[in-house]
Write a protein that holds these residues in place. Sequence first.
Motif, mmCIF file in Angstrom:
data_model
loop_
_atom_site.group_PDB
_atom_site.id
_atom_site.type_symbol
_atom_site.label_atom_id
_atom_site.label_comp_id
_atom_site.label_asym_id
_atom_site.label_seq_id
_atom_site.Cartn_x
_atom_site.Cartn_y
_atom_site.Cartn_z
ATOM 1 N N UNK A 4 6.612 -10.914 -7.200
ATOM 2 C CA UNK A 4 6.499 -9.681 -8.000
ATOM 3 C C UNK A 4 7.034 -8.452 -7.271
ATOM 4 N N UNK A 5 6.820 -8.413 -5.962
ATOM 5 C CA UNK A 5 7.123 -7.165 -5.248
ATOM 6 C C UNK A 5 8.047 -7.390 -4.056
ATOM 7 N N UNK A 6 8.532 -8.613 -3.853
ATOM 8 C CA UNK A 6 9.328 -8.978 -2.686
ATOM 9 C C UNK A 6 10.815 -8.681 -2.827
ATOM 10 N N UNK A 7 11.654 -9.638 -2.371
ATOM 11 C CA UNK A 7 11.361 -11.082 -2.228
ATOM 12 C C UNK A 7 10.571 -11.466 -0.973
ATOM 13 N N UNK A 8 10.607 -10.655 0.065
ATOM 14 C CA UNK A 8 9.893 -11.034 1.295
ATOM 15 C C UNK A 8 8.580 -10.280 1.358
ATOM 16 N N UNK A 9 7.696 -10.771 2.238
ATOM 17 C CA UNK A 9 6.416 -10.095 2.425
ATOM 18 C C UNK A 9 6.620 -8.697 2.999
ATOM 19 N N UNK A 10 7.602 -8.543 3.829
ATOM 20 C CA UNK A 10 7.929 -7.220 4.386
ATOM 21 C C UNK A 10 8.317 -6.263 3.264
ATOM 22 N N UNK A 11 9.114 -6.741 2.272
ATOM 23 C CA UNK A 11 9.498 -5.902 1.128
ATOM 24 C C UNK A 11 8.277 -5.521 0.294
ATOM 25 N N UNK A 12 7.345 -6.472 0.125
ATOM 26 C CA UNK A 12 6.140 -6.194 -0.655
ATOM 27 C C UNK A 12 5.297 -5.116 0.015
ATOM 28 N N UNK A 13 5.192 -5.163 1.346
ATOM 29 C CA UNK A 13 4.440 -4.138 2.078
ATOM 30 C C UNK A 13 5.111 -2.766 1.911
ATOM 31 N N UNK A 14 6.455 -2.735 1.977
ATOM 32 C CA UNK A 14 7.193 -1.469 1.809
ATOM 33 C C UNK A 14 6.982 -0.927 0.396
ATOM 34 N N UNK A 15 6.997 -1.805 -0.618
ATOM 35 C CA UNK A 15 6.766 -1.369 -2.001
ATOM 36 C C UNK A 15 5.358 -0.796 -2.150
ATOM 37 N N UNK A 16 4.399 -1.395 -1.490
ATOM 38 C CA UNK A 16 3.028 -0.902 -1.524
ATOM 39 C C UNK A 16 2.956 0.548 -1.018
ATOM 40 N N UNK A 17 3.633 0.808 0.076
ATOM 41 C CA UNK A 17 3.634 2.159 0.641
ATOM 42 C C UNK A 17 4.323 3.153 -0.300
ATOM 43 N N UNK A 18 5.400 2.703 -0.964
ATOM 44 C CA UNK A 18 6.140 3.579 -1.877
ATOM 45 C C UNK A 18 5.294 3.986 -3.073
ATOM 46 N N UNK A 19 4.650 3.025 -3.697
ATOM 47 C CA UNK A 19 3.886 3.372 -4.905
ATOM 48 C C UNK A 19 2.622 4.148 -4.555
ATOM 49 N N UNK A 20 2.130 4.000 -3.334
ATOM 50 C CA UNK A 20 1.014 4.853 -2.906
ATOM 51 C C UNK A 20 1.434 6.319 -2.928
ATOM 52 N N UNK A 21 2.655 6.582 -2.448
ATOM 53 C CA UNK A 21 3.182 7.950 -2.439
ATOM 54 C C UNK A 21 3.414 8.445 -3.864
ATOM 55 N N UNK A 22 3.992 7.588 -4.721
ATOM 56 C CA UNK A 22 4.253 7.976 -6.108
ATOM 57 C C UNK A 22 2.948 8.261 -6.849
ATOM 58 N N UNK A 23 1.981 7.433 -6.624
ATOM 59 C CA UNK A 23 0.695 7.620 -7.293
ATOM 60 C C UNK A 23 0.041 8.931 -6.855
ATOM 61 N N UNK A 24 0.180 9.237 -5.569
ATOM 62 C CA UNK A 24 -0.378 10.494 -5.061
ATOM 63 C C UNK A 24 0.311 11.698 -5.701
ATOM 64 N N UNK A 25 1.643 11.579 -5.880
ATOM 65 C CA UNK A 25 2.378 12.685 -6.510
ATOM 66 C C UNK A 25 1.936 12.893 -7.958
ATOM 67 N N UNK A 26 1.730 11.796 -8.675
ATOM 68 C CA UNK A 26 1.389 11.907 -10.095
ATOM 69 C C UNK A 26 -0.058 12.316 -10.324
ATOM 70 N N UNK A 27 -0.916 12.010 -9.382
ATOM 71 C CA UNK A 27 -2.339 12.304 -9.569
ATOM 72 C C UNK A 27 -2.859 13.316 -8.568
ATOM 73 N N UNK A 28 -1.920 13.868 -7.774
ATOM 74 C CA UNK A 28 -2.347 14.766 -6.706
ATOM 75 C C UNK A 28 -2.655 16.157 -7.193
ATOM 76 N N UNK A 29 -2.445 17.166 -6.326
ATOM 77 C CA UNK A 29 -2.833 18.540 -6.604
ATOM 78 C C UNK A 29 -1.704 19.366 -7.184
#
Length: 594
Positions: A319-344
């Motif tokens: 879903x978020x790869x293809x590698x586990x390293x890519x999935x971890x990087x995607x996790x960090x990216x959407x954390x930032x996006x989510x903060x922007x959309x729901x932040x201050x």
Amino acid sequence: MLLSLRIENFALIDTLDLTFTDGLNVLTGETGAGKSILLDAIDLILGGKALSSMLRTGESRTLLEASFSLTPNLNTWLADTDIDPLDDLLVCSREISTQNTLRSRFRVNGVVVNKQQVAQLREQLIEVTAQGQAVQLGRADRQRQCLDGFGGEPLLKQRQQVTKAFARWQNITTELNTFRQNEQQRLQNIDLLRYQLQELDAANLSDPNEQTNLEQELQRLSHSVELEQQSYQVYQLLYEQDQGDACGDLLGQAESVLIDMSQYDSQLEPILELVQQALTQVQEAGSLINAYGNTVETDPEQLQSVEARLMELKQICRKYGPSLEDAIAHHQTIQSQYADLTGEGQSLEELEQTAAEYKAKLQQACAKLTALRQKAAQQLESRILQELKPLALDKVQFQVGLQSISPTQHGADQIQFLFSANPGEALQPLSESASGGEMSRFLLALKACFSQGEGVGTLIFDEIDAGVSGHVAQAIATKLYHLSQNHQVLCVTHQPMIAAMADAHFQVQKQVVMQGAKSARTKTAERTVVQVTSLDDQQRRQELAEIAGGQTTQQALTFVDSLLQQAGQVRQSYANGKTATQSKKAKKRAVNSA
């Protein structure tokens, strides 16, 4: 003021040099004689649109030049643009040429300038009033400009504040509308990101090598029985062999033999040392493999846990790869996006509040502007009526109507000039109720309202007398003369009463002249030219008679003499009134001083 005008190869003019005077300068001539050509030339010099058809037929270059007297404001403009005065003059010129394309160049005192600079000069030099302005004056925007201009600097500054406030409010309104339009998409994105974050947070991803390590652990757990058996087999081969000698036993026997041999030959000692080292390593390897075999055991629960974790990681990677390293990087990216959309960042409520504040400020600025306009409207109404009375419109009604509208960059007022020339008739919009002659007089009265103070040096009126005659024409003549006491006035007219008031009278004529010799290419050498003549007193009497009666009969000349005598009386009356006014002011100053 305009001192002189020089024209070369323009329309029907080959060469022309004119010198104007202060006061009232009048241009007369038959319809189509070319009076408008002179006004077109002045317009072109000060930025008007150039066309190739304006060049005299057969010529590729035209030169237009006008000289003006300097004023303090013009001196300041020259200093700001690093242009030197030219014999206390301001000389504006324009050269137009046609080769492959139409080319035009402006100069001021010989220095090339751009059109924007010429436009700045024009505002200080001339103002043209033509018949077409009567139509423009019927427009609401033109009426608003007139009222605001009459209101002066305080009103114009407040209008600038309104323009700025409107721009701020419009920008925040656009931002608010965009925010509202994007809000649904934003909320959808938040839901999607929240779901992904929950899934990735639950996966607890941290080590990009976790999947590789788990796959190795899976192999170990899956083959634990084999590993235990094989480790025991290796231990026997190395150290304890049930059948036959083990590797350690054989090395021990070799060591004993080599010890005996080295007693007789020291050269065998290095070999003995190697065998002893091998024996030590085999013993250590046996110990280690024995210990390993003791730790290897079957753990079905651990095996199931590893298999489950590997399956989870593989799904995450799909879903978020293809590698586990890519999935971890995607996790960090959407954390930032989510903060922007729901932040201050700005919320919808904050934007709505800001828009309401900006609208309130705009309304306050508009209210101040409306108050200034109401004050200016009252003053303009009084001044216009005062100026219209001498123009045979003493019964006229005039009102500046202000109607509230939604705020715009020009304010929150719909401005309309209301007019009635006949007692008992209701006020109607100026463009609907004023006749051509009434509109001409209204234009003249409006110019008179703006003529006080410095302003431009030269006022140009192009047939402002259209549609009037008799005593109305005389009233316009008197008004033009009064204007000419504060400004230089150039007037194109067909009215003898107006022409009689002139301080300088110019006759415009078309003439057919012979130029050069006939040739094979041209059937005739005749050319039409426009000529302008500055008239002396006798020539002026003849011209006025022509205008008045179409012929210079004695009756026409007698009428002209009466016009000139009447003009002299108007001048004398104005001079006496001016002297009386100055005397009153002097007495008032003396009383104040005492």
